[in-house]
Design an enzyme around this catalytic site. Sequence first.
Site, short mmCIF file in Angstrom:
data_model
loop_
_atom_site.label_atom_id
_atom_site.label_comp_id
_atom_site.label_asym_id
_atom_site.label_seq_id
_atom_site.Cartn_x
_atom_site.Cartn_y
_atom_site.Cartn_z
N GLU A 71 35.58 51.82 46.76
CA GLU A 71 36.83 51.87 47.63
C GLU A 71 37.75 50.86 48.05
O GLU A 71 38.61 50.58 48.65
CB GLU A 71 36.73 53.09 48.85
CG GLU A 71 36.32 54.05 47.55
CD GLU A 71 35.54 55.39 48.50
OE1 GLU A 71 36.50 55.20 49.47
OE2 GLU A 71 35.35 56.86 48.01
N SER A 73 44.49 38.06 27.96
CA SER A 73 43.06 37.30 27.61
C SER A 73 42.07 37.93 28.38
O SER A 73 41.13 37.18 26.99
CB SER A 73 44.12 36.48 27.75
OG SER A 73 43.16 35.88 29.32
N HIS A 118 38.63 39.25 39.27
CA HIS A 118 39.34 38.69 40.07
C HIS A 118 38.98 37.37 39.79
O HIS A 118 37.89 36.64 40.31
CB HIS A 118 38.64 39.35 41.58
CG HIS A 118 39.39 39.39 42.38
ND1 HIS A 118 41.21 39.80 42.61
CD2 HIS A 118 39.87 38.16 43.80
CE1 HIS A 118 41.47 38.84 43.62
NE2 HIS A 118 41.36 38.15 44.27
C1 GAR Z 1 42.99 37.33 35.30
O1 GAR Z 1 43.61 35.72 35.58
C2 GAR Z 1 42.71 38.12 35.92
O2 GAR Z 1 41.26 37.70 36.96
C3 GAR Z 1 43.99 38.49 36.82
O3 GAR Z 1 44.42 38.82 36.43
C4 GAR Z 1 44.88 37.81 35.05
C5 GAR Z 1 44.64 38.54 34.28
O4 GAR Z 1 45.21 38.09 33.06
N1 GAR Z 1 43.66 39.73 37.58
C6 GAR Z 1 44.17 40.40 39.08
O5 GAR Z 1 44.45 39.00 39.83
C7 GAR Z 1 43.13 41.93 39.36
N2 GAR Z 1 43.02 40.75 40.86
P1 GAR Z 1 44.89 38.37 31.50
O6 GAR Z 1 45.29 39.46 31.43
O7 GAR Z 1 45.11 37.39 30.33
O8 GAR Z 1 42.90 38.65 31.45
#
Ligand code: GAR
Length: 201
Positions: A144, A15, A111
């Site tokens: 990193e 998304s 994040h």
């Molecule tokens: C989102 O909430 C993003 O912030 C998170 O995964 C989800 C992906 O949703 N990312 C992390 O947790 C990275 N560590 P999406 O595939 O619908 O964009």
Amino acid sequence: MPEARLAILISGRGSNMVALANAARAPDFPADIALVLSNKADAQGLETAAAMGLETLALPHRGFANREAFDTALSAELKARHIDVIALAGFMRILTPGFIRQWEGRIVNIHPSLLPKYQGLDTHARAIAAGDREAGCTVHVVTERLDDGPVLAQARVPIAPDDTEATLAARVLAQEHRIYPAALAAHIRSLGPKQACPDQR
Ligand code: GAR
């Protein structure tokens, strides 16, 4: 200034990728989406991206002996397409220091927490369990150190007493879609004319 070539890396739903792709249609967005890549062949976001007319590539990490081998192949695919900037959008794989050094300053991540709080996974469940009154999301440059690096933008949302992980995630996700395109665009503009593929890669 030539348009930067942007690769969006995903692992699932996509998304945030859609939010970036929609924003990139605006004439003043400073990048073209040259590739949507997933480390999971069955990622829903790959289908969505293809339906939006974007170039897609599945690069399943399971086919590689270790992280270094995967990241070497990943970098080669990106260089082959003359990518300038990488947006991580729900890309659930830790990148190696070598990869991050190669693309220093050119990888941006979203994040789902108010960093530096709740690095890693299960951010919403941890915020609820801690009794926090607010949660949010952070767009940052990737360094990193995991879920660290200069913050480009943050958005805050309240946590309601009856929130579940799912209701809180939905509230935060709406903010992710709002802040990611603008923060990424501003970062790409800040890279200036040197955004073209550096020859040291
Ligand atoms: C989102 O909430 C993003 O912030 C998170 O995964 C989800 C992906 O949703 N990312 C992390 O947790 C990275 N560590 P999406 O595939 O619908 O964009």
